[in-house]
Design a protein around this motif. Structure first.
Motif, short mmCIF file in Angstrom:
data_model
loop_
_atom_site.label_atom_id
_atom_site.label_comp_id
_atom_site.label_asym_id
_atom_site.label_seq_id
_atom_site.Cartn_x
_atom_site.Cartn_y
_atom_site.Cartn_z
N UNK A 113 0.83 -1.20 0.00
CA UNK A 113 0.00 0.00 0.00
C UNK A 113 0.87 1.25 0.00
N UNK A 114 0.57 2.17 -0.90
CA UNK A 114 1.29 3.45 -0.98
C UNK A 114 0.32 4.58 -0.64
N UNK A 115 0.81 5.54 0.13
CA UNK A 115 -0.05 6.67 0.50
C UNK A 115 0.80 7.93 0.67
N UNK A 116 0.28 9.04 0.18
CA UNK A 116 1.00 10.31 0.33
C UNK A 116 0.00 11.45 0.48
N UNK A 117 0.40 12.45 1.26
CA UNK A 117 -0.45 13.61 1.49
C UNK A 117 0.29 14.88 1.10
N UNK A 118 -0.35 15.71 0.28
CA UNK A 118 0.20 17.00 -0.11
C UNK A 118 -0.60 18.11 0.55
N UNK A 119 0.09 19.05 1.16
CA UNK A 119 -0.59 20.18 1.77
C UNK A 119 -0.77 21.29 0.74
N UNK A 120 -1.96 21.88 0.71
CA UNK A 120 -2.24 22.98 -0.20
C UNK A 120 -2.37 24.24 0.65
N UNK B 22 -7.18 5.44 -5.04
CA UNK B 22 -8.04 6.62 -5.03
C UNK B 22 -7.30 7.89 -4.69
N UNK B 23 -7.95 9.01 -4.97
CA UNK B 23 -7.42 10.33 -4.65
C UNK B 23 -8.55 11.14 -4.01
N UNK B 24 -8.26 11.77 -2.90
CA UNK B 24 -9.22 12.68 -2.28
C UNK B 24 -8.54 14.03 -2.07
N UNK B 25 -9.23 15.09 -2.45
CA UNK B 25 -8.67 16.44 -2.36
C UNK B 25 -9.68 17.33 -1.64
N UNK B 26 -9.23 18.03 -0.62
CA UNK B 26 -10.09 18.95 0.11
C UNK B 26 -9.41 20.31 0.18
N UNK B 27 -10.09 21.33 -0.32
CA UNK B 27 -9.52 22.68 -0.31
C UNK B 27 -10.49 23.61 0.42
N UNK B 28 -10.01 24.18 1.52
CA UNK B 28 -10.82 25.09 2.33
C UNK B 28 -10.44 26.53 2.02
N UNK B 29 -11.45 27.40 2.12
CA UNK B 29 -11.18 28.83 2.02
C UNK B 29 -11.27 29.43 3.42
N UNK B 30 -10.48 28.92 4.33
CA UNK B 30 -10.37 29.45 5.69
C UNK B 30 -9.10 28.88 6.31
N UNK B 31 -9.02 28.84 7.63
CA UNK B 31 -7.78 28.40 8.27
C UNK B 31 -7.60 26.90 8.29
N UNK B 32 -8.64 26.14 7.97
CA UNK B 32 -8.55 24.69 8.06
C UNK B 32 -7.52 24.11 7.10
#
Length: 234
Positions: free
Chosen positions: A2-9, A82-92
């Motif tokens: 299993x491969x997993x990686x997280x990128x911070x936006x 799979x790929x999941x992407x979450x982009x917030x327009x606040x401090x989260x």
């Protein structure tokens, strides 16, 4: 395996074209898969939520009229890929997470995600003052230094004696109260990420002009108030 990686936006102006290119480039990497599950969800500040399985969702009139809070993109072929992407327009925390048991596919999508994030326009770094602990310290030190400078200029340049009570307020009270409101203001108007859906949309980057205007008003008040009180107490 299993491969997993997280990128911070972080610190990005996320345009509609960026989101469309991001989704389409990921789908292109999954092109050899037979079944692909796609879900794109947009959440707005008034509680409205819309979702679709196609990038055409970004043409919805809501992106013009309602303040966008979060975009969630979910693309999967099976449990392990799979790929999941979450982009917030606040401090989260905003991120893109890739999971796969296929090393070649994993590497390909990692490059795809990184390239798309890197291509997003960087916003001005004012948001760091609210998103980082060091930023809060910088604001306190800056305001304290400013208050001391104002006091020094008034007493030594204008030769006006500042009342002791006002000195306590300038040096002890203001540097502890003003940073709280400053951070709250930056959190609201200059979040960790900002959306840009065109000049006619309510979702577009905030300008620094309003912040500079409030800063100028703060400086003027700090300069005039001690001078006026100094003259009145002579």
């Amino acid at each position: 395996m299993k491969y997993k990686k997280n990128y911070r936006i972080e610190g990005k102006i996320v345009k509609k074209s960026d989101l469309i290119n991001l989704v389409e480039s990921i789908l292109d990497k999954y092109s050899k898969s037979r079944e692909i599950t796609v879900n794109i969800e947009a959440q707005f500040n008034d509680g409205t939520v819309i979702s679709d399985s196609d990038v055409s969702i970004f043409e919805n009139i809501y992106f013009e009229k309602l303040v966008l809070q979060k975009i969630y993109i979910f693309i999967r072929t099976d449990y392990n890929n799979g790929v999941s992407i979450t982009i917030y327009s606040d401090r989260d925390y905003s991120d893109a997470t890739i999971e796969s048991d296929d090393s070649n596919l994993y590497g390909s999508i990692c490059n795809c995600i990184k390239e798309n994030i890197d291509l997003m326009e960087k916003q001005k770094e004012l948001y760091l003052l609210s998103s980082k602990t060091l930023g809060y310290v910088v604001i306190i030190i800056a305001i304290l230094a400013f208050e001391i400078l104002i006091g020094f200029v008034i007493e030594n340049l204008f030769k006006i004696k500042i009342p002791t009570v006002l000195i306590y307020i300038m040096v002890l009270v203001i540097p502890n109260i003003v940073p709280i409101f400053t951070v709250k203001y930056i959190e609201k108007y200059f979040p960790i990420n900002q959306f840009y859906f065109g000049d006619s949309s309510i979702n577009k980057p905030n300008l620094k002009n309003s912040f500079l205007y409030k800063l100028i008003v703060f400086i003027v008040i700090n300069l005039l108030l001690p001078v006026i009180l100094g003259y009145l107490t002579k």
